[in-house]
Design a protein around this motif. Structure first.
Motif, PDB file in Angstrom:
ATOM      1  N   GLN A  11       0.706  -1.246   0.086  1.00 41.48           N
ATOM      2  CA  GLN A  11       0.187  -0.052  -0.137  1.00 41.48           C
ATOM      3  C   GLN A  11       0.753   1.295  -0.183  1.00 41.48           C
ATOM      4  O   GLN A  11       0.316   2.369   0.102  1.00 41.48           O
ATOM      5  N   HIS A  12       1.979   0.963  -0.200  1.00 42.12           N
ATOM      6  CA  HIS A  12       2.904   2.275  -0.164  1.00 42.12           C
ATOM      7  C   HIS A  12       4.090   2.175  -1.164  1.00 42.12           C
ATOM      8  O   HIS A  12       5.363   2.290  -0.931  1.00 42.12           O
ATOM      9  N   ARG A  13       3.586   2.048  -2.476  1.00 40.52           N
ATOM     10  CA  ARG A  13       4.491   1.710  -3.465  1.00 40.52           C
ATOM     11  C   ARG A  13       5.455   3.159  -3.872  1.00 40.52           C
ATOM     12  O   ARG A  13       6.475   2.984  -4.179  1.00 40.52           O
ATOM     13  N   SER A  14       4.720   4.254  -3.518  1.00 35.42           N
ATOM     14  CA  SER A  14       5.756   5.556  -3.687  1.00 35.42           C
ATOM     15  C   SER A  14       6.876   5.661  -2.908  1.00 35.42           C
ATOM     16  O   SER A  14       7.653   6.171  -3.365  1.00 35.42           O
ATOM     17  N   ILE A  15       6.581   5.081  -1.491  1.00 35.57           N
ATOM     18  CA  ILE A  15       7.693   5.053  -0.538  1.00 35.57           C
ATOM     19  C   ILE A  15       8.644   4.307  -1.131  1.00 35.57           C
ATOM     20  O   ILE A  15       9.974   4.713  -0.991  1.00 35.57           O
ATOM     21  N   LEU A  16       8.393   3.206  -1.573  1.00 34.45           N
ATOM     22  CA  LEU A  16       9.495   2.173  -1.740  1.00 34.45           C
ATOM     23  C   LEU A  16      10.090   2.608  -3.141  1.00 34.45           C
ATOM     24  O   LEU A  16      11.452   2.843  -3.230  1.00 34.45           O
ATOM     25  N   GLN A  17       9.393   3.410  -4.190  1.00 31.48           N
ATOM     26  CA  GLN A  17      10.170   3.838  -5.347  1.00 31.48           C
ATOM     27  C   GLN A  17      11.095   4.912  -4.734  1.00 31.48           C
ATOM     28  O   GLN A  17      12.021   4.906  -5.389  1.00 31.48           O
ATOM     29  N   ALA A  18      10.869   5.766  -3.882  1.00 37.56           N
ATOM     30  CA  ALA A  18      11.500   6.884  -3.469  1.00 37.56           C
ATOM     31  C   ALA A  18      12.615   6.563  -2.925  1.00 37.56           C
ATOM     32  O   ALA A  18      13.791   7.098  -3.036  1.00 37.56           O
ATOM     33  N   GLY A  19      12.785   5.753  -2.070  1.00 38.52           N
ATOM     34  CA  GLY A  19      13.911   5.220  -1.197  1.00 38.52           C
ATOM     35  C   GLY A  19      14.756   4.516  -2.224  1.00 38.52           C
ATOM     36  O   GLY A  19      15.846   4.474  -2.062  1.00 38.52           O
ATOM     37  N   LEU A  20      14.443   3.720  -3.002  1.00 31.45           N
ATOM     38  CA  LEU A  20      15.180   3.040  -4.131  1.00 31.45           C
ATOM     39  C   LEU A  20      15.954   4.086  -4.837  1.00 31.45           C
ATOM     40  O   LEU A  20      16.947   4.082  -5.178  1.00 31.45           O
ATOM     41  N   VAL A  21      15.273   5.092  -5.447  1.00 33.36           N
ATOM     42  CA  VAL A  21      15.677   5.956  -6.144  1.00 33.36           C
ATOM     43  C   VAL A  21      16.705   6.906  -5.525  1.00 33.36           C
ATOM     44  O   VAL A  21      17.841   7.158  -6.006  1.00 33.36           O
ATOM     45  N   LEU A  22      16.466   7.269  -4.291  1.00 34.42           N
ATOM     46  CA  LEU A  22      17.267   7.924  -3.454  1.00 34.42           C
ATOM     47  C   LEU A  22      18.798   7.461  -3.115  1.00 34.42           C
ATOM     48  O   LEU A  22      19.636   7.780  -3.496  1.00 34.42           O
ATOM     49  N   ARG A  23      18.733   6.134  -3.085  1.00 39.94           N
ATOM     50  CA  ARG A  23      20.043   5.335  -2.644  1.00 39.94           C
ATOM     51  C   ARG A  23      20.620   4.821  -4.027  1.00 39.94           C
ATOM     52  O   ARG A  23      22.006   5.066  -4.002  1.00 39.94           O
ATOM     53  N   MET A  24      20.088   4.656  -4.833  1.00 47.92           N
ATOM     54  CA  MET A  24      20.683   4.402  -6.152  1.00 47.92           C
ATOM     55  C   MET A  24      21.252   5.564  -6.877  1.00 47.92           C
ATOM     56  O   MET A  24      22.386   5.464  -7.468  1.00 47.92           O
ATOM     57  N   ARG A  25      20.686   6.644  -6.651  1.00 46.85           N
ATOM     58  CA  ARG A  25      21.408   7.997  -7.052  1.00 46.85           C
ATOM     59  C   ARG A  25      22.638   8.157  -6.106  1.00 46.85           C
ATOM     60  O   ARG A  25      23.576   8.516  -6.793  1.00 46.85           O
ATOM     61  N   GLU A  26      22.537   8.114  -5.036  1.00 47.38           N
ATOM     62  CA  GLU A  26      23.593   8.115  -4.046  1.00 47.38           C
ATOM     63  C   GLU A  26      24.983   7.231  -4.532  1.00 47.38           C
ATOM     64  O   GLU A  26      26.161   7.732  -4.560  1.00 47.38           O
ATOM     65  N   ILE A  27      24.799   6.223  -5.051  1.00 49.13           N
ATOM     66  CA  ILE A  27      25.926   5.095  -5.500  1.00 49.13           C
ATOM     67  C   ILE A  27      25.874   5.164  -7.032  1.00 49.13           C
ATOM     68  O   ILE A  27      26.844   4.356  -7.710  1.00 49.13           O
ATOM     69  N   GLY A  28      24.986   5.910  -7.796  1.00 49.76           N
ATOM     70  CA  GLY A  28      25.233   5.860  -9.274  1.00 49.76           C
ATOM     71  C   GLY A  28      24.922   4.712 -10.130  1.00 49.76           C
ATOM     72  O   GLY A  28      25.424   4.383 -10.992  1.00 49.76           O
TER      73      GLY A  28
END
Length: 291
Positions: free
Chosen positions: A34-51
């Motif tokens: 029920q929280h797809r946007s939270i999962l998406q945002a967290g993934l994007v944040l961490r993946m951006r940090e490590i390129g």
């Protein structure tokens, strides 16, 4: 940092989302159905940090055992929900205050006893410090000679680091009563309000997942405060967690949850608090039939 970090990444496909959701629930118990946007945002944040721009490649990295353990912990930290505030639920804190007034009555409680409180999913600390403030105020008011100990747990190491520091921007204190602000905070040169040492020493912040029951506080609690936590778990896990909380309450102890988080829970030692504004239960000395 890769140039893709400044662009909007493609959303997770349904297959990728299901894959990530399954891994996260399997390892942490947290359900993002029920929280797809939270999962998406967290993934994007961490993946951006490590390129990294490939969800599938990143999945292989973090799911590898034991190689991906460190990166996994960092990802969980980014995804963990940290939204909180001081005295967030006024009705719940009112119920805690009324409970403590009775609990600290000199005629009902040994004077050399301890007052133990557990803040579950404490995030950046505002809830745990709020509980400590209320408890300290009630101890001062009743002149009870008890030791106050607040155990605060969360899965996020970053949130706990912030909580241990105990320094908050002025906007964070909007719900803090003036008296509490004067008594429990000091404004310092960094333009933040810091929790005073006398209150901070009553708290212990520790990292842990509440599904790992062996890591739960072993001592019995007077109050277990678990608001806006169970909504991130499947309903089938609710009974397991609530039964564990009940077993870790002292007789007469109080369990507080968020309104609407739980329905139809029954426990032989727990009785629903007679307050329509708060979802809370009292641990009875004898078996009772829950309302």
């Amino acid at each position: 940092m890769a140039s893709w970090a400044f662009e909007s990444p493609a959303p997770l496909s349904d297959t990728q989302y299901a894959q990530w959701q399954q891994l996260l629930e399997q390892r942490t118990g947290i359900c993002f159905m029920q929280h797809r946007s939270i999962l998406q945002a967290g993934l994007v944040l961490r993946m951006r940090e490590i390129g990294i721009s490939d969800y599938d490649a990143y999945f292989q990295q973090v799911s590898a055992v034991p190689q991906g353990a460190i990166e996994w912990s960092l990802l969980v930290d980014r995804i963990s929900v940290k939204e909180t505030s001081f005295f967030r639920d006024a009705d719940a804190f009112k119920a805690v205050k009324q409970f403590l007034l009775k609990r600290l009555d000199a005629q009902l409680r040994p004077q050399d006893d301890t007052l133990e409180i557990w803040s579950v999913g404490c995030s950046t600390g505002e809830e745990a410090y709020s509980l400590a403030m209320v408890a300290n105020d009630m101890v001062d008011y009743t002149r009870a000679k008890v030791f106050i100990g607040v155990t605060a747990t969360d899965i996020s190491s970053t949130a706990l680091h912030y909580a241990r520091r105990g320094a908050y921007a002025p906007r964070k204190l909007e719900r803090v009563p003036v008296e509490a602000k004067i008594k429990y905070f000091s404004e310092q040169g960094d333009k933040h309000f810091h929790i005073v040492p006398g209150l901070k020493q009553k708290l212990c912040f520790t990292q842990g997942n509440i599904l790992e029951l062996a890591q739960a506080p072993a001592i019995k609690m007077d109050i277990i405060y678990c608001q806006n936590v169970l909504i991130y778990f499947q309903r089938r896990r609710h009974k397991q967690l609530l039964d564990m909380f009940a077993e870790r309450l002292k007789p007469g102890g109080l369990l507080v949850m968020g309104a609407g988080e739980v329905t139809n829970w029954r426990h032989p030692n727990m009785k629903r608090l007679a307050d329509e504004h708060v979802l809370a239960y009292i641990h009875a000395d004898e078996h009772v039939t829950a309302d």
